[in-house]
Design a protein around this motif. Sequence first.
Motif, PDB file in Angstrom:
ATOM      1  N   THR A  96      53.813  39.751  15.757  1.00 40.52           N
ATOM      2  CA  THR A  96      52.524  40.222  15.249  1.00 40.52           C
ATOM      3  C   THR A  96      52.380  41.717  15.441  1.00 40.52           C
ATOM      4  N   THR A  97      52.727  42.216  16.611  1.00 36.78           N
ATOM      5  CA  THR A  97      52.607  43.654  16.853  1.00 36.78           C
ATOM      6  C   THR A  97      53.565  44.447  15.961  1.00 36.78           C
TER       7      THR A  97
ATOM      8  N   GLU B 288      53.695  37.159  19.685  1.00 34.82           N
ATOM      9  CA  GLU B 288      53.090  38.416  20.149  1.00 34.82           C
ATOM     10  C   GLU B 288      53.904  39.613  19.667  1.00 34.82           C
TER      11      GLU B 288
ATOM     12  N   LEU C  17      53.047  48.418  15.344  1.00 34.66           N
ATOM     13  CA  LEU C  17      52.860  48.917  16.697  1.00 34.66           C
ATOM     14  C   LEU C  17      54.192  49.119  17.408  1.00 34.66           C
ATOM     15  N   HIS C  18      55.247  48.551  16.856  1.00 35.44           N
ATOM     16  CA  HIS C  18      56.608  48.827  17.299  1.00 35.44           C
ATOM     17  C   HIS C  18      57.557  48.494  16.156  1.00 35.44           C
TER      18      HIS C  18
ATOM     19  N   THR D  62      52.661  42.389  27.635  1.00 34.68           N
ATOM     20  CA  THR D  62      52.549  43.812  27.311  1.00 34.68           C
ATOM     21  C   THR D  62      53.651  44.608  27.996  1.00 34.68           C
TER      22      THR D  62
END
Length: 181
Positions: free
Chosen positions: A119-120, A116, A125-126, A92
């Motif tokens: 997927t984000t 990770e 998410l970005h 994170t």
Amino acid sequence: MAAICVFCASSRTLDRRFLDLATATGAEIARRGHTVVSGGGCVGMMGALADGARAAGGPTLGVIPQALVDLEVADLKSDELLVTDSMASRKTLMIEKSDAFLTLPGGLGTLDELFEVWTTATLALHAKPMVLVDADGFYRPLMDWLTVLADQHFLKPAGLDLLTVVDSVPAALDAIESRLT
């Protein structure tokens, strides 16, 4: 300029060519004026990456969980070393601290980090650039499998397109820089 997170192996038993690739990657990131963000380790490709960046005059930021600090594999030469309480919080924080992601050859940990951020990104998410360096066809079997996933509708083609695949570090940094401007 940019903080570029590099995912790569930390194994101590790799062929020299992988260590050389990591060293050259760190040096090229530094030469272009960027900061290397890494998993904060001093061994394997991760250590070679940071050493290459520093040898070329570039700054390094390491993010490492306390458990790995306790195993004495932390990059204590890092310009900034952030210690987290878990591998999950490490990922994170690496995502938060980075403007782009570059993946070199690696194993399960490297794939975990790649997936990770990927997927984000598919979840919006970005929107940070993600580039995979397929040196000598290292990731070709993975990319073939992912194409099958897309063909069978487990992965949207737009999701597959979020990852840029190149065969060299200069091409990877060119791709990242073109997206950051």
